[in-house]
Scaffold this active site. Structure first.
Site, PDB file in Angstrom:
ATOM      1  N   VAL A 132       0.814  -1.221   0.000  1.00  0.00           N
ATOM      2  CA  VAL A 132       0.000   0.000   0.000  1.00  0.00           C
ATOM      3  C   VAL A 132       0.839   1.259   0.000  1.00  0.00           C
ATOM      4  CG1 VAL A 132      -1.972  -1.126   1.093  1.00  0.00           C
ATOM      5  CG2 VAL A 132      -0.252   0.027   2.522  1.00  0.00           C
ATOM      6  N   SER A 151      -3.423   5.277  19.901  1.00  0.00           N
ATOM      7  CA  SER A 151      -2.360   6.281  19.890  1.00  0.00           C
ATOM      8  C   SER A 151      -2.791   7.555  19.177  1.00  0.00           C
ATOM      9  CB  SER A 151      -1.105   5.717  19.212  1.00  0.00           C
ATOM     10  OG  SER A 151      -0.570   4.641  19.933  1.00  0.00           O
ATOM     11  N   TYR A 198       4.879   6.317  14.363  1.00  0.00           N
ATOM     12  CA  TYR A 198       3.621   5.551  14.377  1.00  0.00           C
ATOM     13  C   TYR A 198       2.467   6.408  14.886  1.00  0.00           C
ATOM     14  CZ  TYR A 198       0.317   1.845  15.681  1.00  0.00           C
ATOM     15  OH  TYR A 198      -0.812   1.059  15.827  1.00  0.00           O
ATOM     16  N   LYS A 246      -0.848   7.467  12.712  1.00  0.00           N
ATOM     17  CA  LYS A 246      -2.197   7.076  13.124  1.00  0.00           C
ATOM     18  C   LYS A 246      -3.053   8.296  13.452  1.00  0.00           C
ATOM     19  CE  LYS A 246      -1.836   2.633  12.666  1.00  0.00           C
ATOM     20  NZ  LYS A 246      -2.605   1.918  11.615  1.00  0.00           N
TER      21      LYS A 246
END
Length: 256
Positions: free
Chosen positions: A63, A142, A153, A157
Protein backbone atom coordinates in the site's frame (compact mmCIF):
# COMPACT_ATOMS: atom_id res chain seq x y z
CA UNK A 1 -24.07 -15.28 12.13
CA UNK A 2 -26.06 -12.84 10.01
CA UNK A 3 -25.51 -12.21 6.30
CA UNK A 4 -25.18 -8.43 6.45
CA UNK A 5 -22.79 -8.45 3.48
CA UNK A 6 -24.46 -10.90 1.14
CA UNK A 7 -23.85 -9.72 -2.42
CA UNK A 8 -21.31 -7.14 -1.22
CA UNK A 9 -17.63 -6.89 -2.14
CA UNK A 10 -14.87 -5.81 0.23
CA UNK A 11 -11.17 -5.09 -0.11
CA UNK A 12 -9.09 -5.80 3.00
CA UNK A 13 -5.48 -4.65 2.97
CA UNK A 14 -3.03 -6.24 5.38
CA UNK A 15 -5.23 -9.32 5.25
CA UNK A 16 -2.55 -11.98 5.45
CA UNK A 17 -2.37 -12.10 9.23
CA UNK A 18 -3.49 -10.54 12.49
CA UNK A 19 -6.33 -8.05 12.52
CA UNK A 20 -6.60 -7.91 8.72
CA UNK A 21 -7.01 -11.68 8.42
CA UNK A 22 -9.65 -11.65 11.15
CA UNK A 23 -11.55 -8.92 9.31
CA UNK A 24 -11.44 -10.86 6.05
CA UNK A 25 -12.77 -13.98 7.79
CA UNK A 26 -15.56 -12.02 9.47
CA UNK A 27 -16.75 -10.34 6.27
CA UNK A 28 -16.70 -13.60 4.32
CA UNK A 29 -18.60 -15.32 7.15
CA UNK A 30 -21.28 -12.65 6.80
CA UNK A 31 -21.66 -13.23 3.07
CA UNK A 32 -19.18 -10.86 1.44
CA UNK A 33 -16.82 -11.57 -1.40
CA UNK A 34 -13.40 -10.34 -0.32
CA UNK A 35 -10.19 -9.35 -2.05
CA UNK A 36 -7.39 -9.82 0.47
CA UNK A 37 -4.09 -8.05 -0.10
CA UNK A 38 -0.74 -7.99 1.60
CA UNK A 39 2.96 -8.06 0.88
CA UNK A 40 3.55 -11.77 1.58
CA UNK A 41 2.07 -14.29 -0.83
CA UNK A 42 2.39 -17.25 1.55
CA UNK A 43 0.43 -15.51 4.30
CA UNK A 44 -2.29 -14.51 1.88
CA UNK A 45 -2.55 -18.09 0.65
CA UNK A 46 -2.83 -19.40 4.21
CA UNK A 47 -5.68 -17.01 5.00
CA UNK A 48 -7.50 -17.70 1.73
CA UNK A 49 -7.21 -21.47 2.18
CA UNK A 50 -9.63 -21.29 5.11
CA UNK A 51 -12.26 -19.34 3.15
CA UNK A 52 -14.72 -20.20 0.34
CA UNK A 53 -12.81 -20.14 -2.94
CA UNK A 54 -15.70 -18.66 -4.91
CA UNK A 55 -15.87 -15.57 -2.68
CA UNK A 56 -12.19 -15.03 -1.92
CA UNK A 57 -9.32 -13.66 -3.97
CA UNK A 58 -5.82 -12.52 -3.05
CA UNK A 59 -3.34 -10.09 -4.52
CA UNK A 60 0.16 -9.19 -3.44
CA UNK A 61 0.34 -5.42 -3.03
CA UNK A 62 2.28 -2.86 -1.03
CA UNK A 63 0.00 0.00 0.00
CA UNK A 64 3.01 2.30 0.25
CA UNK A 65 3.19 2.16 -3.56
CA UNK A 66 0.44 4.09 -5.34
CA UNK A 67 0.47 1.90 -8.45
CA UNK A 68 -0.08 -1.20 -6.33
CA UNK A 69 -3.13 0.42 -4.75
CA UNK A 70 -4.60 1.43 -8.10
CA UNK A 71 -4.02 -2.05 -9.51
CA UNK A 72 -5.57 -3.71 -6.47
CA UNK A 73 -8.82 -1.84 -6.91
CA UNK A 74 -8.89 -2.55 -10.65
CA UNK A 75 -8.30 -6.26 -9.99
CA UNK A 76 -11.12 -6.36 -7.45
CA UNK A 77 -13.62 -4.83 -9.86
CA UNK A 78 -12.49 -7.17 -12.62
CA UNK A 79 -12.91 -10.16 -10.31
CA UNK A 80 -16.11 -9.29 -8.45
CA UNK A 81 -17.69 -6.41 -10.40
CA UNK A 82 -17.92 -3.79 -7.66
CA UNK A 83 -16.52 -2.46 -4.38
CA UNK A 84 -18.80 -1.85 -1.39
CA UNK A 85 -16.32 -1.73 1.46
CA UNK A 86 -12.67 -0.77 1.76
CA UNK A 87 -10.90 -1.81 4.95
CA UNK A 88 -7.47 -0.25 5.32
CA UNK A 89 -5.81 -2.63 7.77
CA UNK A 90 -2.27 -2.69 6.38
CA UNK A 91 0.40 -0.99 8.43
CA UNK A 92 3.55 -1.29 10.47
CA UNK A 93 4.59 -0.53 14.01
CA UNK A 94 7.72 1.50 14.68
CA UNK A 95 9.29 2.08 18.07
CA UNK A 96 11.39 5.22 18.37
CA UNK A 97 11.40 8.73 19.79
CA UNK A 98 11.84 11.87 17.71
CA UNK A 99 15.53 11.80 18.61
CA UNK A 100 16.26 8.25 17.48
CA UNK A 101 13.89 7.80 14.52
CA UNK A 102 15.85 7.90 11.26
CA UNK A 103 14.64 9.66 8.13
CA UNK A 104 14.25 6.30 6.43
CA UNK A 105 12.15 4.80 9.24
CA UNK A 106 10.00 7.93 9.49
CA UNK A 107 9.24 7.89 5.78
CA UNK A 108 8.61 4.14 5.69
CA UNK A 109 6.15 4.32 8.58
CA UNK A 110 4.22 7.26 7.14
CA UNK A 111 4.07 5.62 3.71
CA UNK A 112 2.77 2.36 5.14
CA UNK A 113 0.41 3.67 7.81
CA UNK A 114 -0.88 6.92 6.31
CA UNK A 115 -0.07 7.28 2.61
CA UNK A 116 -1.37 3.77 1.98
CA UNK A 117 -4.75 4.70 3.46
CA UNK A 118 -4.86 7.76 1.20
CA UNK A 119 -3.82 5.87 -1.96
CA UNK A 120 -6.28 3.04 -1.38
CA UNK A 121 -9.15 5.37 -0.52
CA UNK A 122 -8.56 7.58 -3.55
CA UNK A 123 -8.47 4.56 -5.86
CA UNK A 124 -11.63 3.04 -4.38
CA UNK A 125 -13.78 6.17 -4.04
CA UNK A 126 -15.23 6.17 -7.60
CA UNK A 127 -16.49 2.64 -7.04
CA UNK A 128 -17.71 3.36 -3.52
CA UNK A 129 -19.73 6.27 -4.87
CA UNK A 130 -21.45 3.88 -7.26
CA UNK A 131 -22.39 1.48 -4.46
CA UNK A 132 -22.82 4.09 -1.68
CA UNK A 133 -20.26 2.09 0.20
CA UNK A 134 -17.94 2.81 3.07
CA UNK A 135 -14.33 3.01 4.20
CA UNK A 136 -13.21 1.57 7.53
CA UNK A 137 -9.66 2.41 8.55
CA UNK A 138 -7.67 0.65 11.25
CA UNK A 139 -6.14 3.35 13.40
CA UNK A 140 -4.91 3.13 16.97
CA UNK A 141 -5.66 4.46 20.42
CA UNK A 142 -2.36 6.28 19.89
CA UNK A 143 -4.22 8.62 17.54
CA UNK A 144 -6.44 9.71 20.44
CA UNK A 145 -3.91 10.26 23.20
CA UNK A 146 -0.38 10.03 21.93
CA UNK A 147 2.06 7.83 23.78
CA UNK A 148 5.72 7.26 24.44
CA UNK A 149 8.46 6.09 22.08
CA UNK A 150 6.36 5.73 18.93
CA UNK A 151 6.82 9.14 17.30
CA UNK A 152 6.34 8.11 13.67
CA UNK A 153 3.62 5.55 14.38
CA UNK A 154 1.62 7.97 16.54
CA UNK A 155 1.95 10.72 13.94
CA UNK A 156 0.78 8.40 11.16
CA UNK A 157 -2.20 7.08 13.12
CA UNK A 158 -3.16 10.61 14.12
CA UNK A 159 -3.14 11.41 10.42
CA UNK A 160 -5.41 8.43 9.73
CA UNK A 161 -7.95 9.76 12.23
CA UNK A 162 -8.07 13.20 10.59
CA UNK A 163 -8.02 11.75 7.08
CA UNK A 164 -11.06 9.72 8.10
CA UNK A 165 -12.87 12.84 9.23
CA UNK A 166 -11.95 14.64 6.00
CA UNK A 167 -13.20 11.73 3.93
CA UNK A 168 -16.46 11.66 5.88
CA UNK A 169 -17.02 15.36 5.23
CA UNK A 170 -16.08 15.24 1.55
CA UNK A 171 -17.81 12.00 0.61
CA UNK A 172 -21.00 12.24 2.63
CA UNK A 173 -22.83 14.03 -0.18
CA UNK A 174 -22.29 10.92 -2.31
CA UNK A 175 -23.65 8.59 0.36
CA UNK A 176 -20.18 7.22 1.18
CA UNK A 177 -19.23 6.83 4.84
CA UNK A 178 -15.76 6.76 6.41
CA UNK A 179 -14.92 5.61 9.93
CA UNK A 180 -11.93 4.40 11.91
CA UNK A 181 -11.61 1.60 14.45
CA UNK A 182 -8.89 2.46 16.97
CA UNK A 183 -7.63 -0.74 18.61
CA UNK A 184 -5.84 -0.82 21.90
CA UNK A 185 -3.42 -3.58 22.86
CA UNK A 186 -4.40 -6.51 20.64
CA UNK A 187 -2.85 -9.97 20.44
CA UNK A 188 -0.99 -9.89 17.10
CA UNK A 189 2.57 -10.29 15.94
CA UNK A 190 3.05 -6.53 16.17
CA UNK A 191 2.83 -6.59 20.00
CA UNK A 192 4.69 -9.82 20.75
CA UNK A 193 7.33 -7.96 22.77
CA UNK A 194 4.69 -6.57 25.12
CA UNK A 195 2.84 -9.87 25.48
CA UNK A 196 6.05 -11.68 26.46
CA UNK A 197 7.27 -9.10 28.98
CA UNK A 198 5.58 -9.31 32.41
CA UNK A 199 6.83 -5.87 33.41
CA UNK A 200 5.30 -4.28 30.33
CA UNK A 201 2.08 -6.24 30.84
CA UNK A 202 1.78 -4.93 34.39
CA UNK A 203 1.99 -1.40 33.01
CA UNK A 204 -0.60 -2.27 30.38
CA UNK A 205 -3.09 -3.64 32.89
CA UNK A 206 -2.77 -0.47 34.96
CA UNK A 207 -4.11 1.43 31.94
CA UNK A 208 -6.68 -1.05 30.61
CA UNK A 209 -9.75 -1.34 32.89
CA UNK A 210 -10.74 -4.75 31.51
CA UNK A 211 -7.17 -5.93 32.30
CA UNK A 212 -6.60 -8.03 29.21
CA UNK A 213 -5.51 -7.64 25.64
CA UNK A 214 -8.02 -7.65 22.81
CA UNK A 215 -8.34 -10.36 20.20
CA UNK A 216 -8.28 -9.75 16.42
CA UNK A 217 -11.81 -11.13 16.16
CA UNK A 218 -13.02 -8.42 18.53
CA UNK A 219 -11.58 -5.73 16.28
CA UNK A 220 -13.14 -7.47 13.27
CA UNK A 221 -16.56 -7.36 14.92
CA UNK A 222 -16.34 -3.58 15.28
CA UNK A 223 -15.21 -3.21 11.66
CA UNK A 224 -18.12 -5.36 10.44
CA UNK A 225 -20.58 -3.19 12.36
CA UNK A 226 -19.23 0.08 10.96
CA UNK A 227 -19.19 -1.33 7.43
CA UNK A 228 -22.74 -2.62 7.67
CA UNK A 229 -26.05 -0.89 7.06
CA UNK A 230 -26.64 -0.98 10.81
CA UNK A 231 -24.16 1.91 10.99
CA UNK A 232 -25.81 3.86 8.16
CA UNK A 233 -26.02 7.03 10.31
CA UNK A 234 -22.40 6.84 11.48
CA UNK A 235 -19.60 8.57 9.62
CA UNK A 236 -16.45 10.37 10.70
CA UNK A 237 -16.31 8.33 13.90
CA UNK A 238 -13.13 7.16 15.60
CA UNK A 239 -14.25 4.12 17.60
CA UNK A 240 -11.88 2.94 20.35
CA UNK A 241 -11.91 -0.83 20.82
CA UNK A 242 -9.47 -0.94 23.67
CA UNK A 243 -10.82 -2.46 26.87
CA UNK A 244 -11.41 1.03 28.23
CA UNK A 245 -7.85 2.30 27.82
CA UNK A 246 -8.90 5.67 26.43
CA UNK A 247 -11.08 6.40 29.46
CA UNK A 248 -8.07 6.28 31.78
CA UNK A 249 -5.78 9.19 32.54
CA UNK A 250 -3.06 8.50 30.02
CA UNK A 251 -1.93 6.80 26.85
CA UNK A 252 0.26 3.76 26.40
CA UNK A 253 3.36 4.03 28.58
CA UNK A 254 4.82 0.61 27.92
CA UNK A 255 7.86 1.83 26.04
CA UNK A 256 8.81 4.61 28.46
Amino acid sequence: MTNRFEGKVAIVTGGGSGIGAAIARRLVAEGASVMISGRTENRLAETAATLPADRTATRVADVAIRKDCDALVVATVEMFGRVDTLVNAAGMNLVGTIQDTSDEDWEACLRSDLSGVFYMSRAAVPHLIETKGSIVNIGSVSSLGGGWSHAAYNAAKGGVANLTRSAACDLGKFGVRANTVAPGLTVTGMVEAIMEDETLLDKAWDRIPLRRAGQPDEIAAAVAFLASDEAAWITGAILPVDGGQTCTDGGPEWGK
